[in-house]
Design a protein around this motif. Structure first.
Motif, PDB file in Angstrom:
ATOM      1  N   ILE A  64       0.847  -1.195   0.000  1.00 38.72           N
ATOM      2  CA  ILE A  64       0.000   0.000   0.000  1.00 38.72           C
ATOM      3  C   ILE A  64       0.888   1.252   0.000  1.00 38.72           C
ATOM      4  N   ALA A  65       0.490   2.209  -0.808  1.00 40.77           N
ATOM      5  CA  ALA A  65       1.208   3.482  -0.837  1.00 40.77           C
ATOM      6  C   ALA A  65       0.367   4.527  -0.124  1.00 40.77           C
ATOM      7  N   LYS A  66       0.985   5.271   0.772  1.00 43.14           N
ATOM      8  CA  LYS A  66       0.256   6.328   1.468  1.00 43.14           C
ATOM      9  C   LYS A  66      -0.201   7.368   0.450  1.00 43.14           C
ATOM     10  N   GLY A  67      -1.492   7.651   0.482  1.00 41.31           N
ATOM     11  CA  GLY A  67      -2.026   8.645  -0.444  1.00 41.31           C
ATOM     12  C   GLY A  67      -1.923  10.037   0.154  1.00 41.31           C
ATOM     13  N   ARG A  68      -2.284  11.026  -0.615  1.00 42.22           N
ATOM     14  CA  ARG A  68      -2.241  12.394  -0.093  1.00 42.22           C
ATOM     15  C   ARG A  68      -3.436  12.659   0.807  1.00 42.22           C
ATOM     16  N   GLY A  69      -4.554  12.019   0.460  1.00 46.67           N
ATOM     17  CA  GLY A  69      -5.763  12.221   1.266  1.00 46.67           C
ATOM     18  C   GLY A  69      -5.858  11.184   2.380  1.00 46.67           C
ATOM     19  N   ASP A  70      -7.075  10.847   2.775  1.00 46.58           N
ATOM     20  CA  ASP A  70      -7.268   9.887   3.867  1.00 46.58           C
ATOM     21  C   ASP A  70      -7.080   8.460   3.376  1.00 46.58           C
ATOM     22  N   ILE A  71      -7.237   8.263   2.083  1.00 49.53           N
ATOM     23  CA  ILE A  71      -7.292   6.890   1.594  1.00 49.53           C
ATOM     24  C   ILE A  71      -6.018   6.512   0.853  1.00 49.53           C
ATOM     25  N   ASP A  72      -5.400   5.437   1.309  1.00 44.36           N
ATOM     26  CA  ASP A  72      -4.167   4.973   0.707  1.00 44.36           C
ATOM     27  C   ASP A  72      -4.449   4.124  -0.533  1.00 44.36           C
TER      28      ASP A  72
END
Ligand SMILES: [Zn+2]
Length: 266
Positions: A64-72
């Motif tokens: 999983i890649a950390k997204g900019r928003g709340d959802i990865d």
């Protein structure tokens, strides 16, 4: 890609929602981070073998890649178990929906929950592979294990009112079952003045509940119990779970609907 923005999870897909033109939002139960929502970007565009790796009820290793928003964002996915039996039979898939619904209601976001994850992984495997006649007992075993893990194990060994030992009732007598009291009640406390929340519980049903908490899955589902007892145990567990969750478990209504439509029951 910046490696610090990546993390790995062992995850089971509990819900999927399509968003936008090609994205698919997944709610997963992960071993490492509990309940989690992730975006499988472009999942509906790719006609690749990867698409199957994020099907409902599949277990996969995900990067999983950390997204900019709340959802990865799901970056890589590798299937571990598809639980194929669930996809080939409506009754099994209905039980799987129920199991996932329960887990979803009890699981927490952000916290590592290895026991709950292992129970779901095992539970889906049981539901996918056990003999059809074992499905109701499988569901009861799953419910009791989940309640135990979540810290809500019902009291079935002593009277939930005063904690005194339970005396075996005569064949025409009953114990009480009271979710607010926490489980089984002796006949005296079940009928105590002011107590209006207790339903009846037979000795046979009580024995089934005790057995589930004392034994392993294989031994429990090897039991042969009468239909009346099976349905009594289902009802008392349902009342208890609904009380604990303080809401109706949605897929139970679906199970009941399906039951009305098939003669063999669930
Ligand atoms: Zn009592």
């Amino acid at each position: 890609m910046d490696r610090s923005r990546l993390y790995r999870i062992d995850a089971i897909v509990m819900h999927r929602t399509d968003v936008g033109e090609a994205d698919r939002l997944l709610t997963v139960l992960s071993r490492e981070r509990g309940k989690l929502r992730v975006n499988a970007k472009g999942a509906r565009k790719i006609k690749s073998r990867r698409a199957g790796h994020i099907e409902l009820f599949t277990r996969s290793k995900m990067l999983i890649a950390k997204g900019r928003g709340d959802i990865d964002i799901v970056s890589q996915v590798e299937m571990i178990d598809a639980y194929r039996g669930l996809r080939e039979d409506l009754t099994r898939s209905t039980y799987a929906h129920y199991a996932v619904e329960l887990i979803d209601a009890f699981a927490e976001e952000g916290n590592e929950q290895p026991e709950m994850f292992d129970l779901l992984a095992e539970g889906l495997n049981w539901i996918a592979t056990t003999a059809m006649r074992n499905l109701p007992l499988t569901a009861r075993f799953f419910e009791l294990k989940l309640l135990t893990i979540a810290g809500f194990q019902p009291q079935v060994f002593v009277c939930a009112d005063r904690g005194e030992a339970l005396i075996e009732v005569a064949p025409d007598e009953y114990y009480g079952w009271s979710p607010p009291a926490g489980g089984v009640l002796c006949p005296t406390h079940a009928h105590a003045p002011g107590r209006s929340d207790a339903s009846r519980l037979s000795l046979s049903a009580l024995k089934v509940l005790r057995h589930a908490l004392r034994t392993e899955y294989a031994a429990f589902t090897a039991l042969t119990i009468r239909e009346a007892v099976s349905s009594e145990v289902e009802q008392v567990m349902l009342r208890y779970i609904q009380f604990v969750l303080e809401r109706k478990v949605k897929s139970v209504e679906f199970l009941n609907l399906l039951r009305r439509e098939t003669d063999n029951g669930l």
